[in-house]
Design a protein around this motif. Structure first.
Motif, PDB file in Angstrom:
ATOM      1  N   LEU A 133       0.834  -1.208   0.000  1.00 45.67           N
ATOM      2  CA  LEU A 133       0.000   0.000   0.000  1.00 45.67           C
ATOM      3  C   LEU A 133       0.866   1.255   0.000  1.00 45.67           C
ATOM      4  O   LEU A 133       0.567   2.224  -0.715  1.00 45.67           O
ATOM      5  CB  LEU A 133      -0.932   0.004   1.208  1.00 45.67           C
ATOM      6  N   GLN A 134       1.935   1.248   0.789  1.00 44.28           N
ATOM      7  CA  GLN A 134       2.822   2.408   0.820  1.00 44.28           C
ATOM      8  C   GLN A 134       3.441   2.650  -0.555  1.00 44.28           C
ATOM      9  O   GLN A 134       3.523   3.793  -1.008  1.00 44.28           O
ATOM     10  CB  GLN A 134       3.913   2.231   1.878  1.00 44.28           C
ATOM     11  N   GLN A 135       3.837   1.596  -1.233  1.00 42.74           N
ATOM     12  CA  GLN A 135       4.401   1.740  -2.575  1.00 42.74           C
ATOM     13  C   GLN A 135       3.352   2.295  -3.541  1.00 42.74           C
ATOM     14  O   GLN A 135       3.651   3.152  -4.365  1.00 42.74           O
ATOM     15  CB  GLN A 135       4.945   0.398  -3.074  1.00 42.74           C
ATOM     16  N   ARG A 136       2.152   1.795  -3.443  1.00 40.57           N
ATOM     17  CA  ARG A 136       1.081   2.284  -4.321  1.00 40.57           C
ATOM     18  C   ARG A 136       0.774   3.754  -4.061  1.00 40.57           C
ATOM     19  O   ARG A 136       0.581   4.543  -4.992  1.00 40.57           O
ATOM     20  CB  ARG A 136      -0.166   1.428  -4.131  1.00 40.57           C
ATOM     21  N   LEU A 137       0.740   4.142  -2.779  1.00 41.38           N
ATOM     22  CA  LEU A 137       0.494   5.541  -2.433  1.00 41.38           C
ATOM     23  C   LEU A 137       1.634   6.434  -2.897  1.00 41.38           C
ATOM     24  O   LEU A 137       1.405   7.556  -3.374  1.00 41.38           O
ATOM     25  CB  LEU A 137       0.288   5.684  -0.925  1.00 41.38           C
ATOM     26  N   SER A 138       2.853   5.950  -2.774  1.00 37.66           N
ATOM     27  CA  SER A 138       4.009   6.716  -3.244  1.00 37.66           C
ATOM     28  C   SER A 138       3.936   6.932  -4.746  1.00 37.66           C
ATOM     29  O   SER A 138       4.181   8.041  -5.248  1.00 37.66           O
ATOM     30  CB  SER A 138       5.299   5.984  -2.860  1.00 37.66           C
ATOM     31  N   ALA A 139       3.576   5.888  -5.476  1.00 40.83           N
ATOM     32  CA  ALA A 139       3.439   5.995  -6.933  1.00 40.83           C
ATOM     33  C   ALA A 139       2.302   6.946  -7.290  1.00 40.83           C
ATOM     34  O   ALA A 139       2.437   7.760  -8.211  1.00 40.83           O
ATOM     35  CB  ALA A 139       3.201   4.616  -7.543  1.00 40.83           C
ATOM     36  N   PHE A 140       1.201   6.874  -6.569  1.00 42.13           N
ATOM     37  CA  PHE A 140       0.058   7.756  -6.801  1.00 42.13           C
ATOM     38  C   PHE A 140       0.490   9.213  -6.671  1.00 42.13           C
ATOM     39  O   PHE A 140       0.186  10.051  -7.525  1.00 42.13           O
ATOM     40  CB  PHE A 140      -1.054   7.411  -5.791  1.00 42.13           C
ATOM     41  N   ALA A 141       1.213   9.525  -5.594  1.00 44.83           N
ATOM     42  CA  ALA A 141       1.674  10.900  -5.368  1.00 44.83           C
ATOM     43  C   ALA A 141       2.684  11.315  -6.432  1.00 44.83           C
ATOM     44  O   ALA A 141       2.623  12.432  -6.952  1.00 44.83           O
ATOM     45  CB  ALA A 141       2.272  11.028  -3.970  1.00 44.83           C
TER      46      ALA A 141
END
Length: 117
Positions: free
Chosen positions: A9-17
């Motif tokens: 989830l952290q990786q996905r959120l980082s990519a989203f940002a």
């Protein structure tokens, strides 16, 4: 989900940002402030409800609570990522600390803070 869903989830959120060039705004200070705002929006869903009403939410309010809780979780994950905090390990350590501060035999049924008894 992977073996470590929080990391995923952290990786996905980082990519989203990153895809939106928002990382420049995601300082720990700003993320903590956003987390506080989202927590207030979660609290707002319960404002003026009785204890019983808060336990028996209608479907629409339950969905709003679910989404606000997700917002709180998302900002907490982003903040932890920025500060390299392992939330699972931190929670394990905090529970152990609370077990020492609040021994069950001493505080059972007593809601006071540890320094009040």
């Amino acid at each position: 989900m992977s073996a470590n869903p929080l990391a995923e989830l952290q990786q996905r959120l980082s990519a989203f940002a990153a895809e939106r060039a928002w990382d420049q705004f995601h300082s720990p200070k700003n993320l903590a402030m956003a987390l506080s705002v989202e927590a207030a929006e979660l609290v707002e869903e319960f404002q003026w409800l009785t204890e019983e009403q808060s336990r028996a939410l209608d479907a629409a309010r339950r969905e709003r609570v679910r989404l606000e809780a997700a917002d709180v979780f998302i900002y907490l994950l982003r903040l932890a990522d920025k500060l390299d905090v392992d939330l699972v390990q931190a929670a394990i350590e905090k529970i152990a600390l609370n077990e020492r501060k609040y021994p069950a035999a001493r505080v059972r049924g007593d809601p006071r803070k540890y320094d009040e008894y």
